[in-house]
Enzyme design. Structure first.
Site, PDB file in Angstrom:
ATOM      1  N   ASP A   1     -43.863  13.404 -30.676  1.00 47.80           N
ATOM      2  CA  ASP A   1     -45.102  13.896 -31.435  1.00 47.80           C
ATOM      3  C   ASP A   1     -45.054  13.112 -32.853  1.00 47.80           C
ATOM      4  O   ASP A   1     -44.124  12.671 -33.435  1.00 47.80           O
ATOM      5  CB  ASP A   1     -45.197  15.318 -31.432  1.00 47.80           C
ATOM      6  CG  ASP A   1     -43.910  15.842 -32.439  1.00 47.80           C
ATOM      7  OD1 ASP A   1     -42.678  15.402 -32.318  1.00 47.80           O
ATOM      8  OD2 ASP A   1     -44.030  16.728 -33.242  1.00 47.80           O
TER       9      ASP A   1
ATOM     10  N   GLU B   1     -41.336  18.193 -32.524  1.00 50.02           N
ATOM     11  CA  GLU B   1     -40.532  18.281 -33.566  1.00 50.02           C
ATOM     12  C   GLU B   1     -41.077  18.601 -34.938  1.00 50.02           C
ATOM     13  O   GLU B   1     -40.662  19.394 -35.738  1.00 50.02           O
ATOM     14  CB  GLU B   1     -39.565  16.995 -33.515  1.00 50.02           C
ATOM     15  CG  GLU B   1     -38.565  16.834 -34.583  1.00 50.02           C
ATOM     16  CD  GLU B   1     -38.490  16.509 -35.880  1.00 50.02           C
ATOM     17  OE1 GLU B   1     -37.823  16.924 -36.631  1.00 50.02           O
ATOM     18  OE2 GLU B   1     -39.804  16.323 -36.308  1.00 50.02           O
TER      19      GLU B   1
HETATM   20 ZN   LIG Z   1     -39.333  12.644 -37.176  1.00 48.21          ZN
END
Ligand SMILES: [Zn+2]
Length: 413
Positions: free
Chosen positions: A83, A178
Site C-alpha cells: 500500500d 502498513e
Molecule cells: Zn513504508
C-alpha cells in the site's frame, strides 16, 4: 555505484509505482481498499513466474511465497508493504527516471512550481551520476514501499536463477495496509514461519533500524448539555468549549510533533469532530520508552479529569489503547538479526547506521508477536508527498544487502 540489478529494479519500481494501491484508514475492510489486490495479484503471478514455491494470497490480503534453501540454515523472512500512504494523492502516478543525475534542481512536468533541490534535500547531492526516480508533480511516487517490493522481487529472482548461491530457506511476505498500521494480521507470524525477518522499508543507504516508537491511540469523548441557545442561560454546556479547553491544557510548546525530535516523545491531536452537544478528539501518543508513553497517557487522563471537574454536568471519557511497541525491547534480548544485517552491510563496504525511527513499521508488531524484524534501507526519500524520490543505485545496494544477508544467515548458523 552501478549494480547488475539496476535495470530490473528500475523496471520493477516504475511498473509497480504506476499501480494505485493506496490504503484508507476510514475503511473497516481488510485490506482496507480493493485496489491493493491489483498489486497483490500481480505479485502472486510474478512470484509464480520466477519459480517461487508455495505462492499464496491469504484472505487477509498478504502474498506469501517460499524460496527453498540450497543449504540448511534459519528461515529468513523478507517483507515489504504494497500500500501507499493515504496522506497524498496516489492516483495516476507517472514515474519517470532521470538518468545520470547532474546535481542540479529537478523540476516536474505536471507542476511547474515544484522543485526538488539538493539544497533542501542534501542526500540528493550525494547522488550525482545516479538514476533518480520521481513522480510527475501531482502525486507521491510510492517508492514507500514499492522500492522494498522491487528489491525483494529482484533478489528472489536472482536467487531462484542461481541455485549455486548458498542460503537457507527464505519466506517472502507482501503485506497490505502498513501505512494505516494494520499490515500484520494475527495469523501472519505463524503463516510466515520465519525464525527472524526484515522489512525493506527504510531510507538512506546503510540504515538498519531496530528501534521504533511505542505507540498508543487515544479518543476523548465529550458530551455536553444541549438546549436551544435562546433558552440556554444556566443550562447549556457546550462540548466544543470543553474540547478546546482540553487541547489548550495539553503542553503544546514542549510535547507536540512540531517541537520534538530525536528521542523525544509527543502527543498529537489528529482529529476533532462533532458539535456543541458532543465532541470527539482523536490523539496519538508516542514515546521510545514505555514509562514515557504511560506518562503521556496519564497526563491526558489528568487533563480530562481536570476539565471534567470544572463542569460536572458534562461527561468526558478518555479511552487509550495500545498500537505498537518499540521493537528494541525484544531485539536487545537477541541481537542476532541486527548484527547479521550490520555485518552484511560492512561486507559490502557500507557503514551501518542505526537511528531510532520516529514511527512504527510492520516489523514493530511482528517483533512483538515473536518474529524479530528489523527494518532495512531501500533508498526512499521525501516519502508521502510529491517530492518523493529514490536512486536506482541505492535500491541496487539494498538488493546486494539482501543477498549478502541470506548468505550470511546460513553461513553464520
Ligand atoms: Zn513504508
Amino acid at each position: 555505484m552501478h549494480t547488475p540489478f539496476d535495470q530490473e529494479l528500475e523496471a520493477r519500481l516504475t511498473r509497480y509505482a504506476a499501480i494505485d494501491s493506496q490504503s484508507d484508514e476510514e475503511s473497516p475492510g481488510s485490506p482496507s481498499t480493493e485496489i491493493q489486490f491489483d498489486m497483490l495479484r500481480l505479485l502472486e503471478t510474478e512470484l509464480q513466474e520466477i519459480g517461487a514455491q508455495d505462492v499464496t494470497l491469504t484472505d487477509y490480503g498478504t502474498v506469501l511465497a517460499t524460496i527453498p534453501g540450497t543449504v540448511p540454515g534459519p528461515t529468513v523472512g523478507l517483507l515489504a508493504h504494497v500500500d501507499t500512504a493515504p496522506q497524498f494523492n496516489a492516483s495516476g502516478v507517472k514515474p519517470r527516471v532521470i538518468k545520470g543525475y547532474n546535481g542540479g534542481e529537478i523540476t516536474y512536468p505536471d507542476d511547474p512550481a515544484l522543485v526538488l533541490s539538493p539544497e533542501a534535500s542534501p542526500y540528493l547531492a550525494d547522488k550525482i551520476g545516479h538514476d533518480i526516480v520521481t513522480a510527475s508533480g501531482l502525486t507521491l511516487l510510492g517508492a514507500d514501499d514499492k522500492a522494498g517490493v522491487a528489491i525483494i522481487m529482484t533478489a528472489a529472482r536472482h536467487l531462484l536463477e542461481n541455485r549455486q548461491i548458498e542460503h537457507g530457506p527464505i519466506r517472502i511476505a507482501f503485506t497490505p495496509d502498513e501505512e494505516i498500521g494494520r499490515g500484520v494480521d494475527e495469523r501472519l507470524p505463524k503463516d510466515l514461519g520465519a525464525d527472524f525477518a526484515y522489512t525493506f522499508d527504510g531510507g538512506r543507504v546503510g540504515e538498519i533500524e531496530y528501534e521504533t516508537f511505542s505507540a498508543d491511540a487515544a479518543e476523548v469523548s465529550i458530551t455536553g448539555v444541549s438546549i436551544h441557545p435562546g433558552f440556554a442561560k444556566g443550562k447549556m454546556v457546550n462540548a466544543i468549549h470543553l474540547a478546546a479547553r482540553i487541547i489548550d491544557c495539553l503542553p503544546q510548546a514542549t510535547m507536540t510533533p512540531e517541537v520534538t525530535e530525536a528521542r523525544e516523545g509527543f502527543w498529537h491531536a489528529t482529529e476533532m469532530t462533532g458539535g456543541s452537544s458532543q465532541m470527539k478528539i482523536k490523539l496519538i501518543l508516542r514515546d521510545f520508552e514505555m514509562e514515557g508513553l504511560e506518562q503521556k497517557g496519564e497526563m491526558l487522563r489528568a487533563v480530562c479529569a481536570a476539565v471534567q471537574a470544572t463542569e460536572p454536568r458534562a461527561t468526558i471519557a478518555c479511552d487509550i489503547r495500545p498500537q505498537y511497541r518499540n521493537m528494541r525491547y525484544w531485539l536487545e534480548q537477541d541481537m542476532t538479526p541486527v548484527k547479521l544485517a550490520q555485518d552484511a552491510c560492512r561486507d559490502l563496504g557500507l557503514d551501518p547506521v542505526s537511528v531510532p525511527i520516529r514511527g512504527g513499521t510492520d516489523g514493530s508488531r511482528l517483533t512483538e508477536m515473536g518474529v524479530p524484524c528489523p527494518n532495512l534501507f531501500t533508498g526512499m526519500q521525501n516519502i508521502h508527498g510529491p517530492l518523493e524520490w529514490i536512486s536506482v543505485q541505492d535500491m541496487g545496494a539494498a538488493t546486494n544487502l539482501c543477498l549478502k544477508l541470506v548468505e550470511r544467515a546460513a553461513a553464520d548458523d
